[in-house]
Design a protein around this motif. Structure first.
Motif, PDB file in Angstrom:
ATOM      1  N   UNK B  87       0.845  -1.173   0.000  1.00 40.64           N
ATOM      2  CA  UNK B  87       0.000   0.000   0.000  1.00 40.64           C
ATOM      3  C   UNK B  87       0.885   1.229   0.000  1.00 40.64           C
ATOM      4  N   UNK B  88       0.358   2.325  -0.495  1.00 44.06           N
ATOM      5  CA  UNK B  88       1.082   3.588  -0.332  1.00 44.06           C
ATOM      6  C   UNK B  88       0.083   4.710  -0.109  1.00 44.06           C
ATOM      7  N   UNK B  89       0.597   5.828   0.335  1.00 40.46           N
ATOM      8  CA  UNK B  89      -0.285   6.954   0.605  1.00 40.46           C
ATOM      9  C   UNK B  89      -0.855   6.900   2.004  1.00 40.46           C
ATOM     10  N   UNK B  90      -1.576   7.941   2.356  1.00 42.04           N
ATOM     11  CA  UNK B  90      -2.127   8.017   3.707  1.00 42.04           C
ATOM     12  C   UNK B  90      -3.480   7.328   3.777  1.00 42.04           C
ATOM     13  N   UNK B  91      -3.666   6.614   4.855  1.00 39.36           N
ATOM     14  CA  UNK B  91      -4.884   5.834   5.025  1.00 39.36           C
ATOM     15  C   UNK B  91      -5.683   6.370   6.207  1.00 39.36           C
ATOM     16  N   UNK B  92      -6.996   6.441   6.027  1.00 42.15           N
ATOM     17  CA  UNK B  92      -7.851   6.707   7.188  1.00 42.15           C
ATOM     18  C   UNK B  92      -8.935   5.656   7.186  1.00 42.15           C
ATOM     19  N   UNK B  93      -9.191   5.088   8.337  1.00 33.97           N
ATOM     20  CA  UNK B  93     -10.178   4.026   8.409  1.00 33.97           C
ATOM     21  C   UNK B  93     -11.358   4.470   9.254  1.00 33.97           C
ATOM     22  N   UNK B  94     -12.537   4.367   8.673  1.00 38.97           N
ATOM     23  CA  UNK B  94     -13.760   4.662   9.418  1.00 38.97           C
ATOM     24  C   UNK B  94     -14.416   3.341   9.746  1.00 38.97           C
ATOM     25  N   UNK B  95     -13.758   2.570  10.602  1.00 42.96           N
ATOM     26  CA  UNK B  95     -14.305   1.244  10.869  1.00 42.96           C
ATOM     27  C   UNK B  95     -15.306   1.309  12.002  1.00 42.96           C
ATOM     28  N   UNK B  96     -14.984   2.095  12.989  1.00 44.19           N
ATOM     29  CA  UNK B  96     -15.961   2.315  14.036  1.00 44.19           C
ATOM     30  C   UNK B  96     -15.751   3.742  14.465  1.00 44.19           C
ATOM     31  N   UNK B  97     -16.779   4.536  14.324  1.00 47.01           N
ATOM     32  CA  UNK B  97     -16.589   5.947  14.612  1.00 47.01           C
ATOM     33  C   UNK B  97     -16.282   6.144  16.078  1.00 47.01           C
ATOM     34  N   UNK B  98     -15.293   6.955  16.339  1.00 50.14           N
ATOM     35  CA  UNK B  98     -14.984   7.282  17.715  1.00 50.14           C
ATOM     36  C   UNK B  98     -14.304   6.164  18.471  1.00 50.14           C
ATOM     37  N   UNK B  99     -13.649   5.256  17.743  1.00 47.92           N
ATOM     38  CA  UNK B  99     -12.981   4.145  18.413  1.00 47.92           C
ATOM     39  C   UNK B  99     -11.934   4.664  19.394  1.00 47.92           C
ATOM     40  N   UNK B 100     -11.290   5.771  19.043  1.00 46.94           N
ATOM     41  CA  UNK B 100     -10.226   6.260  19.901  1.00 46.94           C
ATOM     42  C   UNK B 100     -10.675   7.312  20.895  1.00 46.94           C
ATOM     43  N   UNK B 165      -8.641  14.312   7.716  1.00 49.73           N
ATOM     44  CA  UNK B 165      -7.233  13.952   7.858  1.00 49.73           C
ATOM     45  C   UNK B 165      -6.534  13.835   6.505  1.00 49.73           C
ATOM     46  N   UNK B 166      -7.202  14.236   5.429  1.00 45.00           N
ATOM     47  CA  UNK B 166      -6.599  14.238   4.100  1.00 45.00           C
ATOM     48  C   UNK B 166      -6.081  12.859   3.697  1.00 45.00           C
ATOM     49  N   UNK B 167      -6.948  11.851   3.714  1.00 40.79           N
ATOM     50  CA  UNK B 167      -6.474  10.511   3.347  1.00 40.79           C
ATOM     51  C   UNK B 167      -6.423  10.330   1.829  1.00 40.79           C
ATOM     52  N   UNK B 168      -5.499   9.491   1.379  1.00 42.72           N
ATOM     53  CA  UNK B 168      -5.525   9.068  -0.015  1.00 42.72           C
ATOM     54  C   UNK B 168      -6.476   7.892  -0.160  1.00 42.72           C
ATOM     55  N   UNK B 169      -6.535   7.107   0.911  1.00 44.60           N
ATOM     56  CA  UNK B 169      -7.386   5.926   0.907  1.00 44.60           C
ATOM     57  C   UNK B 169      -8.280   5.976   2.140  1.00 44.60           C
ATOM     58  N   UNK B 170      -9.573   5.917   1.913  1.00 44.36           N
ATOM     59  CA  UNK B 170     -10.515   5.945   3.022  1.00 44.36           C
ATOM     60  C   UNK B 170     -11.236   4.604   3.077  1.00 44.36           C
ATOM     61  N   UNK B 193     -17.219  14.673  -2.781  1.00 48.25           N
ATOM     62  CA  UNK B 193     -16.088  15.594  -2.926  1.00 48.25           C
ATOM     63  C   UNK B 193     -14.776  14.805  -2.941  1.00 48.25           C
ATOM     64  N   UNK B 194     -14.684  13.815  -2.042  1.00 43.48           N
ATOM     65  CA  UNK B 194     -13.503  12.953  -2.004  1.00 43.48           C
ATOM     66  C   UNK B 194     -13.284  12.313  -3.362  1.00 43.48           C
ATOM     67  N   UNK B 195     -14.377  11.840  -3.951  1.00 42.77           N
ATOM     68  CA  UNK B 195     -14.254  11.164  -5.246  1.00 42.77           C
ATOM     69  C   UNK B 195     -13.723  12.118  -6.298  1.00 42.77           C
ATOM     70  N   UNK B 196     -14.258  13.334  -6.293  1.00 37.08           N
ATOM     71  CA  UNK B 196     -13.823  14.251  -7.346  1.00 37.08           C
ATOM     72  C   UNK B 196     -12.412  14.756  -7.081  1.00 37.08           C
ATOM     73  N   UNK B 197     -11.952  14.645  -5.852  1.00 36.68           N
ATOM     74  CA  UNK B 197     -10.577  15.029  -5.563  1.00 36.68           C
ATOM     75  C   UNK B 197      -9.604  13.903  -5.858  1.00 36.68           C
ATOM     76  N   UNK B 198     -10.130  12.821  -6.405  1.00 37.87           N
ATOM     77  CA  UNK B 198      -9.254  11.734  -6.815  1.00 37.87           C
ATOM     78  C   UNK B 198      -8.793  10.843  -5.689  1.00 37.87           C
ATOM     79  N   UNK B 199      -9.536  10.845  -4.568  1.00 41.81           N
ATOM     80  CA  UNK B 199      -9.175   9.933  -3.490  1.00 41.81           C
ATOM     81  C   UNK B 199      -9.819   8.577  -3.722  1.00 41.81           C
ATOM     82  N   UNK B 200      -9.294   7.598  -3.046  1.00 43.25           N
ATOM     83  CA  UNK B 200      -9.817   6.252  -3.191  1.00 43.25           C
ATOM     84  C   UNK B 200     -10.665   5.908  -1.976  1.00 43.25           C
ATOM     85  N   UNK B 201     -11.792   5.279  -2.232  1.00 42.59           N
ATOM     86  CA  UNK B 201     -12.653   4.881  -1.123  1.00 42.59           C
ATOM     87  C   UNK B 201     -12.958   3.394  -1.256  1.00 42.59           C
ATOM     88  N   UNK B 202     -12.806   2.672  -0.191  1.00 43.39           N
ATOM     89  CA  UNK B 202     -13.230   1.277  -0.172  1.00 43.39           C
ATOM     90  C   UNK B 202     -14.289   1.173   0.904  1.00 43.39           C
TER      91      UNK B 202
END
Lengths: 310, 385
Positions: B87-100, B165-170, B193-202
């Motif tokens: 993998x490359x780029x910055x990753x942000x995971x929304x697996x469970x909101x507020x996990x931290x 958090x400006x992720x490349x991959x969400x 907006x993320x899509x049009x900014x060329x970010x990747x979403x899974x």
């Protein structure tokens, strides 16, 4: 070309320059160590926040706040001072008994808090471990940070107490203190790292640790001085075994460094120190460094399955 | 433009070993037989794929198909048993909101903590802090401990942090259905907006509707294997077929129920100025009950329901005698856009008891519209004044 498209192009260009990196910790011995260290170093800011969270959250809703972290050792000090020092009479053979016990309690507090805090740290942060990838060492390390904070507060009180009711040694003995604290931190962090990983797989670990800490407390010269041990065992193999415990060596070194009366008292109150204490301390430091390295390698082997075991 | 690969999954398999004994005592007692006390379970098997920058990938599948596991493997949270993930780029995971989130800390402290967990430095967080607070819409509570937050405020703040958090991959795992409607709208806008900014979403989702709307690529997982990878509409069809097979495999509607569908056929008639749709339904009545009715809905292939109605709401007298009866539904002048539409049917009574269901039983095609395109068939006029 719109701004967003331009952004998208820029993003693509930046990404294309970065290499694809393998995810997950490598278990190679030398390479893996380097990678892990870099990863942990990169997260130092988060580590700082987690430590702060640990400290802040503990006293957030109490009006006395940080004072509470002093209460327990002070109460312990009082109990040991009266029960063991005056009633059982240990103070008759130990000069400045209050200072002596407080040094022991401070050192012991640091060790036990690091070990027990680190052991439960993975479970306490299970929510994060399961949802976000981070170098997981930072959870036990944040427990270490929290314990260090408490230690510092206690240590300051200890120094004030020494300045008020006793006096500081004035020679090179003082140098033993920083080396001893460093050794203790490294040693207990190594133990804590391993136990935190093991506790994920075997939940009994944290209960075992609780009991082991009670046993170890009495196996270290906290409320009785090393002189008692020496008088009882006369340097036989059992005493040598006793001195193999890094916590014991650290504690004796701290006593030698800060407990002036222990070195200057004569007659009935005269204290003995283990032979080659300084050398033993340095050896313990080196052993601890080797241990923490092994502990980290073991940890990185075990951490791959944390998310599913928690 | 040739977009670079962001994630590469090679031969990834994931095995879960389930120990039945957790305590030392049990492990010691069962030491010799420990092989018998563990169950192996392959959650993923030989998965291979690349995700290129800028794509939005939907992972769908039944419960237990391995989609969440795959998401966690991509996120590095789970380590694959075999194979590699790069993998490359910055990753942000929304697996469970507020996990931290920590209950005893204030919203402000939690924003900094959570941002750091997602990989933002303090100075970077400072820069976006106001935006985060504004997006979450809880300015007045930002210095309150989060344990006093309502659950809506909690997830809003967490979502706000994650998207700033400006992720490349969400990575998104079924968390988009949070907050009230305006906030959901905001989330969807942000994703667009993320899509049009060329970010990747899974994203992992159970909502075929959502997947259909957002994704340009759908992967259907089944039993740890990739069943389909590519076109969203086709993926959703395969997923639906899978549900259908499961439903038939476990028939909870007895074959000898009181009412049963014999057949459902839909046809379209082009009339002047419009399209009429007719559906011929043949129902077998075996055991007449006090009341019965037919319910139907029209869906898009991506699963959005366009229209639903039951015969209880219609002015119709249904026969209620033993035997086979025909009912014809007519939809005059359907003004839906070009494409395929699907009928779902159900049989039941007023109090909500179901006797038979026929999901995706018939379909009809709408011819291309004369002007414009979309889900509606309109003929707008523009006049300049």
């Amino acid at each position: 070309m719109s701004k967003m498209e331009a952004d998208a192009h820029k993003r693509a260009a930046t990404i294309a320059e970065q290499p694809l990196e393998l995810i997950g910790q490598s278990s190679g011995f030398i390479q893996g160590t380097k990678k892990s260290l870099v990863e942990i170093w990169d997260q130092r800011e988060l580590l700082g926040l987690l430590v702060r969270r640990e400290v802040k959250a503990r006293y957030k809703n109490s009006s006395l706040g940080i004072v509470w972290s002093l209460f327990r050792p002070l109460i312990q000090l009082l109990i040991y001072y009266f029960a063991i020092g005056q009633i059982l009479g240990a103070a008759r053979n130990v000069p400045d008994f209050a200072i002596f016990v407080f040094i022991g309690l401070t050192v012991w507090g640091l060790f036990s808090e690091i070990v027990s805090g680190a052991t439960t740290s993975m479970l306490a942060n299970a929510g994060l471990v399961k949802k976000v990838y981070l170098p997981r060492e930072i959870f036990p390390l944040s427990a270490v940070g929290g314990a260090l904070f408490n230690f510092l507060v206690q240590f300051v009180v200890l120094l004030i107490a020494i300045a008020v009711v006793a006096s500081f040694p004035t020679d090179a003995r003082l140098l033993l203190a920083p080396v001893a604290v460093l050794t203790l931190i490294i040693f207990s962090t190594a133990i804590g790292l391993v136990l935190s990983a093991v506790n994920v797989y075997l939940r009994d670990t944290e209960h075992l640790v609780e009991i082991a800490l009670v046993v170890l407390f009495w196996a270290s010269p906290v409320v009785y001085s090393y002189t008692f041990v020496n008088q009882a065992l006369h340097g036989n193999w059992l005493e040598q075994l006793y001195l193999l415990n890094p916590v014991t060596i650290v504690m004796i070194a701290m006593q030698k460094a800060l407990w002036e009366a222990g070195s200057s008292a004569t007659g009935r109150l005269e204290q003995v120190w283990p032979p080659d204490l300084e050398l033993r301390l340095v050896i313990m430091l080196l052993v601890s460094v080797a241990l923490i390295w092994l502990a980290q390698r073991l940890y990185s082997r075990l951490q791959g399955d944390f998310a599913q075991e928690l | 433009m040739n977009l670079p690969t962001l994630v590469r999954i090679e031969d990834v398999s994931k095995r879960f070993v389930m120990h039945k004994d957790k305590s030392i005592k049990e492990r010691l007692v069962n030491f010799n037989t420990s092989k018998r006390h563990r169950d192996d379970f392959w959650a993923l098997r030989d998965i291979n794929f690349d995700i290129s920058l800028g794509s939005t990938v939907g992972l769908v599948g039944h419960n237990g198909s391995g989609k969440s596991t795959l998401l966690k493997v991509i996120g590095g949270i789970l380590q694959p048993t075999t194979g590699t993930v790069s993998r490359r780029g910055r990753l942000a995971a929304l697996l469970e909101l507020g996990a931290g989130f920590h209950q005893d800390l204030t919203g402000r402290e939690n924003v900094y903590l959570n941002a750091a967990i997602l990989g933002l430095s303090r100075s970077e967080t400072d820069k976006v802090f106001d935006e985060i607070v504004e997006f979450s819409g809880i300015e007045s509570f930002i210095d309150t401990q989060v344990k006093f937050y309502s659950s809506g405020m909690y997830v809003r703040l967490a979502f706000a942090v994650a998207v700033h958090v400006d992720p490349d991959l969400l990575l998104v795992d079924e968390v988009l259905a949070v907050g009230d409607e305006p906030f959901q709208r905001k989330c969807m806008d942000k994703i667009a907006q993320f899509q049009s900014e060329g970010r990747t979403i899974v994203l992992v989702s159970h909502s075929a509707d959502q997947v259909g709307n957002l994704c340009d690529r759908v992967m259907v997982l089944h039993g740890g294997l990739v069943q389909h990878d590519g076109d969203p509409a086709e993926g959703i069809r395969i997923l639906r077929d899978g549900y259908e097979t499961d439903r038939k495999a476990a028939p909870h509607f007895p074959e000898n129920g009181p009412y049963r569908f014999e057949s459902v056929v839909a046809e379209t008639h082009l009339t002047e100025g419009g399209v009429d749709v007719e559906v011929h339904v043949r129902v077998e009545i075996r055991d007449p009950q006090p009341d019965w009715g037919i319910g139907l809905s029209i869906d898009t292939p991506l699963g959005a329901t366009l229209y639903a109605i039951t015969t209880f709401d219609m002015d119709v007298q249904l026969p209620n005698t033993r035997g086979v009866h025909d009912v014809t539904f007519t939809f005059p002048n359907v003004s839906a856009g070009a494409g395929k539409y699907i009928f779902n049917f159900g049989l039941g009574n007023k109090s909500g008891k179901n006797w038979d269901q026929a999901p995706a039983v018939a379909s009809f095609d709408m011819p291309p519209t004369s002007i414009g395109h979309g889900i509606l068939r309109l003929e707008p006029r523009a006049v300049a004044h």
